[in-house]
Design a protein around this motif. Structure first.
Motif, PDB file in Angstrom:
ATOM      1  N   MET A 157       0.820  -1.211   0.000  1.00 51.86           N
ATOM      2  CA  MET A 157       0.000   0.000   0.000  1.00 51.86           C
ATOM      3  C   MET A 157       0.853   1.260   0.000  1.00 51.86           C
ATOM      4  O   MET A 157       0.455   2.283  -0.569  1.00 51.86           O
ATOM      5  CB  MET A 157      -0.938   0.001   1.205  1.00 51.86           C
ATOM      6  N   THR A 158       2.015   1.221   0.642  1.00 45.20           N
ATOM      7  CA  THR A 158       2.907   2.381   0.618  1.00 45.20           C
ATOM      8  C   THR A 158       3.397   2.653  -0.794  1.00 45.20           C
ATOM      9  O   THR A 158       3.409   3.799  -1.262  1.00 45.20           O
ATOM     10  CB  THR A 158       4.104   2.169   1.562  1.00 45.20           C
ATOM     11  N   GLU A 159       3.788   1.596  -1.514  1.00 49.09           N
ATOM     12  CA  GLU A 159       4.251   1.764  -2.893  1.00 49.09           C
ATOM     13  C   GLU A 159       3.134   2.330  -3.772  1.00 49.09           C
ATOM     14  O   GLU A 159       3.343   3.281  -4.535  1.00 49.09           O
ATOM     15  CB  GLU A 159       4.736   0.424  -3.448  1.00 49.09           C
ATOM     16  N   TYR A 160       1.947   1.748  -3.656  1.00 51.20           N
ATOM     17  CA  TYR A 160       0.817   2.196  -4.475  1.00 51.20           C
ATOM     18  C   TYR A 160       0.451   3.646  -4.148  1.00 51.20           C
ATOM     19  O   TYR A 160       0.305   4.488  -5.047  1.00 51.20           O
ATOM     20  CB  TYR A 160      -0.387   1.285  -4.211  1.00 51.20           C
ATOM     21  N   THR A 161       0.323   3.956  -2.870  1.00 50.12           N
ATOM     22  CA  THR A 161      -0.140   5.278  -2.453  1.00 50.12           C
ATOM     23  C   THR A 161       0.893   6.353  -2.770  1.00 50.12           C
ATOM     24  O   THR A 161       0.539   7.469  -3.173  1.00 50.12           O
ATOM     25  CB  THR A 161      -0.461   5.268  -0.948  1.00 50.12           C
ATOM     26  N   THR A 162       2.165   6.036  -2.600  1.00 46.69           N
ATOM     27  CA  THR A 162       3.217   7.008  -2.909  1.00 46.69           C
ATOM     28  C   THR A 162       3.160   7.423  -4.370  1.00 46.69           C
ATOM     29  O   THR A 162       3.294   8.609  -4.706  1.00 46.69           O
ATOM     30  CB  THR A 162       4.602   6.430  -2.587  1.00 46.69           C
TER      31      THR A 162
END
Length: 291
Positions: free
Chosen positions: A64-69
Motif C-alpha cells: 500500500m505504501t508503494e501504491y499510495t506514494t
C-alpha cells in the motif's frame, strides 16, 4: 528524513517546499519544481509513516505504501505515472500556492487513498512476499554503511540546487557507475569524487560542494516509484530520457550501448555536443534523486 518523520521533520519539509519560487512556470504541471517536490515527498517517508498503523502486516504495508506514494506523486506533478488522466479530478491536484501544510496534505491524502483502494490493491498483491520489495527498500551498501551520505544531504537552505547557481550533474552510467559506486563503498566519498573527475563524470559547478553531497548527486539511485517522471521533465528528448532513466535506478541495465547511440543521435538533432545531452539528463535525474 526517513522512516516515520517527526513533527520537526514535517515542519522542515514544509519549509523546503515553501522556499521554492512558485512562479507561473514552476506551478505548471510537469515542471521540474513539481518533480522535485515529489522526490522530496518520496524521500521523507511521510506516506509509509502514515500507513504503518493502518496496515500492521508488513507485506500489506509495503504494497500500500508503494501504491499510495505513486498516486500522491501523480497529484503533485500533475502527470500520469500509470493512471489514466482522463479520469482525474483535476481540482484535487496539489496547489503549491495554497497556504496549508504540504506535509499535512500528504498525510491526509495518504490515508484516504490507501483506505479507498486497499481491497483492490491487496487482492492482487496478497501472494507477494516481502522479498518482492527488496530492490526498492532493501539494504543498499552504498547508502546504509558508515561511509554513506543521507539522501537529503545539503545545507540548511534546502539542498545544493537551492544554493549553487546553475548546478550541473553529469551522472555516470553502466560500468562507470558501478566502478564509482564500488569506490564510494570501499574508500569513501573523496576518492570517489577524485576518480569521477578523471573519468569525466564531473562539472565545475560541483567543485565547491562537500564530497559526500557530490556522491549523492552523482550516484544516489532514483526511486523506482518515480519511473516515467524523467521523460516528462525533458519532453523535447523524452525517448532518450526514458533510456537514461533506467540506468539511474537500483537495477542498472548492463547494456548501455543503445543509450549511447541515442545520446549521439540527440546531440546531432539538437546541434550540440554529446556532453550537453549527458548534462541535461544527469541534472534532471539528480533533482529526482536528492530533491
Amino acid at each position: 528524513m526517513s522512516g516515520n518523520p517527526s513533527i520537526e521533520d514535517r515542519d522542515e519539509l514544509d519549509r523546503r517546499v515553501r522556499a521554492i519560487r512558485w512562479d507561473d512556470k514552476a506551478v505548471e504541471f510537469g515542471s521540474p519544481q513539481r518533480c522535485r517536490v515529489a522526490a522530496m515527498m518520496v524521500e521523507s517517508g511521510l506516506v509509509g509513516g502514515r500507513l504503518r498503523r493502518v496496515f500492521p502486516s508488513r507485506d500489506q504495508w509495503e504494497a500500500m505504501t508503494e501504491y499510495t506514494t505513486t498516486k500522491i506523486a501523480e497529484k503533485i506533478i500533475g502527470v500520469g505515472l500509470g493512471s489514466k488522466t482522463g479520469q482525474w479530478n483535476w481540482d484535487g491536484l496539489w496547489n503549491p500556492r495554497e497556504e496549508s501544510s504540504f506535509s499535512g496534505w500528504v498525510r491526509q491524502l495518504a490515508y484516504t487513498v490507501a483506505r479507498t483502494n486497499a481491497r483492490r490493491v491487496l487482492h492482487s498483491a496478497h501472494e507477494l512476499s516481502a522479498s518482492r520489495f527488496e530492490d526498492e527498500d532493501g539494504y543498499n551498501p552504498v547508502w546504509d554503511d558508515k561511509a554513506s551520505t543521507p539522501l537529503n544531504a545539503g545545507t540548511e537552505t534546502g539542498g545544493p540546487f537551492d544554493t549553487v547557481p546553475g548546478l550541473t550533474v553529469p551522472r555516470p552510467i553502466g560500468a562507470d557507475r558501478r566502478l564509482l559506486t564500488r569506490i564510494l563503498t570501499d574508500s569513501g566519498a573523496e576518492p570517489m569524487a577524485d576518480r569521477a573527475r578523471t573519468m569525466g563524470w564531473w562539472h565545475r559547478t560541483l567543485d565547491g560542494l562537500d564530497a559526500g553531497v557530490c556522491a549523492a548527486l552523482l550516484l544516489q539511485p532514483v526511486s523506482r516509484r518515480l519511473k516515467g517522471v524523467l521523460p516528462r521533465m525533458l519532453p523535447d528528448m523524452a525517448d532518450v530520457a526514458g533510456l537514461y532513466e533506467a540506468t539511474q535506478m537500483s537495477s542498472d541495465p548492463r547494456d548501455v550501448a543503445p543509450l549511447r547511440r541515442a545520446v549521439a543521435r540527440e546531440a546531432r538533432r539538437l546541434g550540440c555536443v554529446e556532453w550537453d545531452v549527458w548534462c541535461r539528463l544527469g541534472t534532471a535525474a539528480a533533482r529526482l534523486a536528492v530533491g
